[in-house]
Design an enzyme around this catalytic site. Structure first.
Site, PDB file in Angstrom:
ATOM      1  CG  MET A  70       8.475   0.994  -0.756  1.00  0.00           C
ATOM      2  SD  MET A  70       8.463   1.934   0.707  1.00  0.00           S
ATOM      3  CE  MET A  70      10.119   1.603   1.278  1.00  0.00           C
TER       4      MET A  70
ATOM      5  CB  CYS B 214       2.122  -3.300  -7.864  1.00  0.00           C
ATOM      6  SG  CYS B 214       2.056  -1.505  -8.374  1.00  0.00           S
TER       7      CYS B 214
ATOM      8  CG  HIS C 272       0.380  -5.089   1.690  1.00  0.00           C
ATOM      9  ND1 HIS C 272       0.320  -3.878   0.712  1.00  0.00           N
ATOM     10  CD2 HIS C 272      -0.116  -4.325   2.700  1.00  0.00           C
ATOM     11  CE1 HIS C 272      -0.085  -2.932   1.419  1.00  0.00           C
ATOM     12  NE2 HIS C 272      -0.406  -2.933   2.431  1.00  0.00           N
TER      13      HIS C 272
ATOM     14  N   GLY D 130       2.665  -4.288   6.039  1.00  0.00           N
ATOM     15  CA  GLY D 130       1.719  -3.259   5.969  1.00  0.00           C
ATOM     16  C   GLY D 130       1.619  -2.587   7.319  1.00  0.00           C
TER      17      GLY D 130
END
Ligand SMILES: Cc1cc2nc3c(=O)[nH]c(=O)nc-3n(C[C@H](O)[C@H](O)[C@H](O)COP(=O)(O)O)c2cc1C
Length: 324
Positions: free
Chosen positions: A4, A86, A157, A198
């Site tokens: 992150m 991303c 994710h 997620g």
């Protein structure tokens, strides 16, 4: 622990490592070019003891990624992970991150170049798709192509990313989660390691996913409530329960904080990652407020942390007395 940006920096990871010895920690995404040409020690340096530790790279140039992966391996990272998830516009303009889901051949070339440069594993973190992609066929095609060059672990994710129209934050919340799609991927490719990411908030949810998945990646829930990690070694990895108390964790951070302050680091750069330690506990608000305010003052030192600890401890004792 998920990669992150601005969050999982080296201070955050030193803190998290006190909570769990086994969970795999990820860096923030670093662009390969920055690793090759930038201030390496500042970007890549970390205190010893953070292993198992994964360096996440972003980029779309095979040579650059290969060089960056080699630099990362030489720095002592245990694994290199390529960011294919991303969706920020800055990332898209460089044609990397989630935009790579549209380019399985290029992604395979990137992974191949990195694998040739290092002997540690190279893995991929991706989405189930982007934009109008078909999450069945296009995801299968992407995974098969990238696996064909030797990538053996994908962290997925479980939601699409929309490359335009949604902010990165919205892209972590608005597209619906589809865990079943990730399970189907594992069923179709049992030879690969598939981890799911997620929206996972508890270790009970981890246990559910763990029946079908090879790994579970937590991001926001673990950052905002880091004490979740204190049960991971025991509950997820089956180790003896040696979890430290919150007080012990704060005390164990003190020598680290002392060392870092002596190197010119600001106290708040470290304590900002510790604000959630007492979440949902008596004294949580005082802990958070004391650290948020006092750690930013000029000359703030380790006493700020010890004072916050004393404050929260006295509130907890009072609360315990009231209950008994
Ligand atoms: C502040 C923030 C920064 C993030 N930066 C990255 C990043 O650098 N690389 C990446 O692959 N994902 C990044 N993500 C996405 C997370 O790794 C994760 O995939 C996402 O938050 C979903 O997991 P969660 O619901 O457990 O938080 C970021 C998420 C947040 C909240």
């Amino acid at each position: 622990m998920a990669p992150m940006m601005d969050w999982t920096d080296r201070h955050c990871r030193s803190f998290m490592r006190l909570l769990t010895t086994r969970a795999v920690l990820y860096t923030e995404m670093l662009h390969a070019r920055a690793v090759v040409h930038g201030k390496r020690e500042q970007l890549l340096g970390f205190a010893s003891g953070q292993s198992p530790l994964v360096l996440q790279l972003g980029g779309s140039e095979p040579d650059e990624l290969a060089q960056a992966a080699k630099i990362g391996a030489d720095y002592g990272y245990d694994e290199i992970n390529l960011n294919v998830g991303c969706p920020s516009s800055r990332v898209q303009s460089g044609n990397f991150g989630a935009a790579l889901m549209l380019e399985p051949d290029l992604t395979a070339r990137l992974v191949e170049a990195m694998r040739e440069a290092v002997s540690i594993p190279v893995t991929v973190k991706c989405r189930i798709g982007v934009d109008e992609q078909d999450i069945e066929q296009d995801l299968d095609r992407f995974i098969d192509r990238v696996a064909s060059v030797g990538c053996e672990h994908f962290i997925v994710h479980a939601r699409k990313a929309w490359l335009s129209g949604l902010s990165p934050k919205d892209n972590r919340e608005v597209p619906p989660l589809d865990y079943d799609r990730v399970y189907r991927l594992k069923q179709r490719r049992p030879d690969l390691q598939i981890s799911v990411n997620g929206g996972i908030e508890t270790l009970a949810q981890c246990a559910q996913h763990g029946k079908l998945m090879d790994g579970m990646m937590l991001g926001r829930a673990a950052y905002h409530n880091p004490f979740i990690l204190a049960c991971v070694d025991h509950q997820v990895y089956g180790e003896e329960d040696l979890a430290m108390t919150r007080t012990q964790i704060v005390e164990a951070m003190v020598p680290y904080i002392d060392r870092e302050l002596a190197n010119g680091v600001r106290l708040s750069s470290i304590t900002r990652h510790m604000l959630g330690l007492y979440l949902n506990e008596p004294g949580a608000r005082h802990w958070r407020r004391h650290l948020s305010v006092e750690a930013c003052l000029p000359g703030a030192g380790v006493k700020v942390v010890l004072d916050a600890l004393a404050l929260v401890e006295s509130i907890r004792e009072e609360a315990a007395c009231r209950v008994s």
